[in-house]
Scaffold this motif. Structure first.
Motif, short mmCIF file in Angstrom:
data_model
loop_
_atom_site.label_atom_id
_atom_site.label_comp_id
_atom_site.label_asym_id
_atom_site.label_seq_id
_atom_site.Cartn_x
_atom_site.Cartn_y
_atom_site.Cartn_z
N THR A 1 -32.01 5.93 7.18
CA THR A 1 -30.86 6.73 7.61
C THR A 1 -29.68 5.82 7.95
N LEU A 2 -29.95 4.78 8.73
CA LEU A 2 -28.85 3.88 9.08
C LEU A 2 -28.39 3.11 7.83
N ALA A 3 -29.33 2.74 6.96
CA ALA A 3 -28.94 2.04 5.73
C ALA A 3 -27.97 2.90 4.91
N GLN A 4 -28.27 4.18 4.80
CA GLN A 4 -27.38 5.06 4.04
C GLN A 4 -25.99 5.14 4.69
N LEU A 5 -25.98 5.26 6.02
CA LEU A 5 -24.68 5.34 6.71
C LEU A 5 -23.87 4.06 6.47
N LEU A 6 -24.52 2.92 6.51
CA LEU A 6 -23.80 1.66 6.33
C LEU A 6 -23.33 1.48 4.89
N GLU A 7 -24.19 1.82 3.94
CA GLU A 7 -23.79 1.66 2.53
C GLU A 7 -22.67 2.62 2.15
N ASP A 8 -22.80 3.87 2.58
CA ASP A 8 -21.73 4.82 2.26
C ASP A 8 -20.41 4.41 2.94
N THR A 9 -20.52 3.87 4.15
CA THR A 9 -19.32 3.37 4.82
C THR A 9 -18.70 2.22 4.03
N SER A 10 -19.54 1.34 3.51
CA SER A 10 -19.02 0.22 2.71
C SER A 10 -18.24 0.71 1.50
N VAL A 11 -18.81 1.68 0.81
CA VAL A 11 -18.13 2.21 -0.37
C VAL A 11 -16.74 2.72 0.02
N ARG A 12 -16.70 3.47 1.09
CA ARG A 12 -15.42 4.05 1.52
C ARG A 12 -14.47 2.96 2.01
N LYS B 1 -19.84 9.44 17.15
CA LYS B 1 -20.44 8.12 16.93
C LYS B 1 -20.40 7.81 15.44
N THR B 2 -21.40 8.36 14.71
CA THR B 2 -21.50 8.07 13.28
C THR B 2 -20.85 9.14 12.41
N ALA B 3 -20.31 10.19 13.03
CA ALA B 3 -19.74 11.28 12.22
C ALA B 3 -18.59 10.81 11.34
N VAL B 4 -17.97 9.72 11.73
CA VAL B 4 -16.84 9.20 10.98
C VAL B 4 -17.23 8.84 9.53
N VAL B 5 -18.52 8.55 9.32
CA VAL B 5 -18.95 8.07 8.00
C VAL B 5 -18.65 9.09 6.91
N TYR B 6 -18.79 10.38 7.24
CA TYR B 6 -18.52 11.40 6.22
C TYR B 6 -17.30 12.27 6.56
N ALA B 7 -16.54 11.85 7.58
CA ALA B 7 -15.31 12.59 7.89
C ALA B 7 -14.39 12.52 6.68
N THR B 8 -13.90 13.65 6.24
CA THR B 8 -12.98 13.80 5.08
C THR B 8 -13.62 13.44 3.74
N GLU B 9 -14.92 13.11 3.73
CA GLU B 9 -15.56 12.73 2.46
C GLU B 9 -15.74 13.95 1.55
N HIS B 10 -15.92 15.12 2.13
CA HIS B 10 -16.22 16.29 1.30
C HIS B 10 -14.97 17.11 0.98
N ALA B 11 -13.92 16.40 0.65
CA ALA B 11 -12.64 17.07 0.37
C ALA B 11 -12.78 17.98 -0.85
N THR B 12 -12.22 19.18 -0.74
CA THR B 12 -12.27 20.11 -1.87
C THR B 12 -10.95 20.12 -2.64
N THR B 13 -9.97 19.35 -2.17
CA THR B 13 -8.69 19.27 -2.89
C THR B 13 -8.36 17.81 -3.18
#
Lengths: 228, 288
Positions: free
Chosen positions: B156-167, B227-239
């Protein structure tokens, strides 16, 4: 639009001195023509000879058209031996590539190379084995890895930062696709394109067109794209 | 390319980016240390329409330092995991082998970034220390108390860190346009991180997690508010916006007719950038 905003941002004095460098033009560029079965993507303003992004964006658009057409064909007639869940993945991949295609087409607007064509290009997938799952996923792996390397090589060719950000949004999704397809074929092969220094592959437009030309119904020339 | 890119970047700078005062960097001591927006701010314009300071003055060096923080943290994370007993890892040996590859890549990225920072006359910071439970050495409640004993927590933490890196890399490239070599290098790291993220996601999926190979609104939420919510904040943009700030009219375009095409497929098809301050906030959760 990007360039005109420069006038508002920086005022007329500076704008005058950089008019040539910025390649400001009031007139729309003509769409890239298809002449004698050759599409030549043009990366330079025809008047000022300064680099513009139309050619590189059209190159990305062509790649997304190719990927979308591939997955459309596969999903329309999937191989019989797909494993559970694989058709759902192929459908997601098709949808993402259709969205990428239409996004780039919208970005290009009247600059899209095929805007004046009677019908979109029809790609030729006859060299691929699309009747088995291994054939389909092997072809998908090839196309996705090419897409990733193409985006990695194209970023530096762009002039307008918003276009770099736009392609960046697609590039990592292509890399996610690529990793998925690698893993479907062989567990732990997600990074087999990653080389020295942990860097993923990057290819020039010339290298990419060479790899995809068997799928293209016309010759595509990237000789007039920027190289730096 | 570089003067052309600077001019184009100026053209792409919207007027409101000039409005907010920000720290002005000392001087143009080294061109390589300054991003386009800083140069835009530093131009001696004397024009009434242009306030003197740009909003975001991140430099190439700032971006390389942030990238180094990310890579060092991930390298330490995987390195520590790989010291765990064999029983920590699943029986499928390809999974540990993938973690070994990821650790090697992060170490290579960190070493490369140190070289780039050094050759840009930047100072390489000391190696930080970390607490991947998020408890700051037991001074606060842990976010991942079992991160190196429970493999699913680790993933779970690995995914959060890797997705954060991409962003993070995706947001960074904007500030690297003055240097083709560094820009392309960042893009090549960016797609490597993306491959990592997908491998981690697929391992989690095999183990029963509700997660797709790419960030999706259909993923089960694995974040903690504030805390970690920032990782996917605005990631699921529909526009998605075009250059004239109109939205791409996806509902009118031939992108298919699946029931969730606009609400799920569109956000999946785009990875979104994450601003540096948000990335720093995430890294700070695990940095001592």
């Amino acid at each position: 639009m990007q360039r005109r905003s420069f006038f508002r941002a920086a005022g007329a004095t500076l704008a005058t001195s950089t008019l040539v460098l910025a390649g400001c033009k009031d007139d729309e560029e003509p769409a890239t023509p298809v002449v004698n079965n050759v599409i030549a993507f043009n990366g330079f303003d025809t008047t000022t000879r300064q680099p513009i992004d139309d050619g590189v964006l059209n190159y990305a658009y062509l790649l997304e058209q190719l990927e979308a057409a591939f997955y459309q064909k596969v999903v329309a007639s999937p191989p019989a031996d797909l494993l559970p869940g694989e058709l759902a993945y192929l459908t997601d991949l098709r949808d993402h590539e259709l969205i990428h295609r239409e996004y780039l087409k919208a970005l290009l607007g009247s600059k899209a190379y095929d805007v004046s064509l009677a019908a979109p290009l029809e790609f030729n997938f006859s060299s691929l084995t699309l009747t088995t799952r291994v054939g389909v996923w092997t072809a998908a792996r090839q196309l996705e890895d090419i897409g990733v390397a193409a985006y990695n090589g194209a970023g530096k060719l762009l002039v307008v930062t918003s276009n770099l950000l736009a392609l960046g949004k697609l590039a990592s999704v292509e890399a996610r696709h690529a990793a998925l397809v690698h893993e479907i074929l062989q567990s732990d092969s997600f990074a087999s394109t990653v080389g020295a220094d942990g860097l993923d592959d990057a290819k020039t437009p010339t290298e990419v067109i060479e790899l995809i030309k068997s799928f293209l119904p016309v010759e595509v020339s990237v000789a007039a794209l920027p190289t730096t | 390319m570089n003067i052309l890119k600077l001019v184009a970047d100026l053209a792409a700078t919207t007027p409101n980016q000039f409005e907010q005062p920000a720290d002005r960097r000392d001087a143009l001591t080294s061109l390589g240390r300054f991003g386009a927006k800083t140069l835009a701010a530093a131009l001696p314009l004397g024009l009434g329409s242009v306030p003197a300071l740009a909003r975001d003055t991140r430099t190439i060096l700032d971006s390389l330092l942030l990238a180094l923080r990310l890579e060092r943290l991930q390298n330490a994370f995987y390195t520590q995991a790989l010291t765990a007993p064999a029983s920590f890892f699943p029986a499928d040996t390809s999974i540990r082998a993938s973690i070994v590859k990821m650790q090697a890549h992060q170490q290579q990225h960190a070493a490369l970034l140190v070289r780039l920072i050094s050759t840009s006359n930047g100072d390489v910071p000391a190696q930080p220390r970390y607490d991947f439970t998020g408890s700051k050495n037991n001074t606060q409640a842990a976010l991942f108390p079992s991160v190196f004993t429970n493999f699913d927590d680790f993933l779970t933490l690995a995914q959060l860190l890797e997705d954060t890196s991409v962003r993070a890399y995706k947001a960074m490239v904007e500030f690297l346009v003055q240097d083709n070599y560094i820009l392309q290098t960042a893009l090549q790291i960016h797609s490597t991180e993306s491959r990592h993220a997908t491998r981690i996601r697929m391992i989690r999926r095999q183990r029963g997690a509700t997660v797709k190979p790419w960030p999706s609104p259909a993923d089960a939420d694995i974040t903690v508010a504030n805390k970690t919510a920032v990782v996917y904040a605005t990631e699921h943009a529909t526009t998605q916006l075009l250059a004239d700030y109109t939205s791409v009219p996806f509902r009118l375009l031939p992108i298919g007719s699946g029931a969730n095409i606009l609400t799920e497929s569109v956000p999946e098809a785009f990875d979104e950038p994450l601003a540096a301050d948000s990335v720093e906030g995430l890294l700070n959760l695990f940095t001592l």
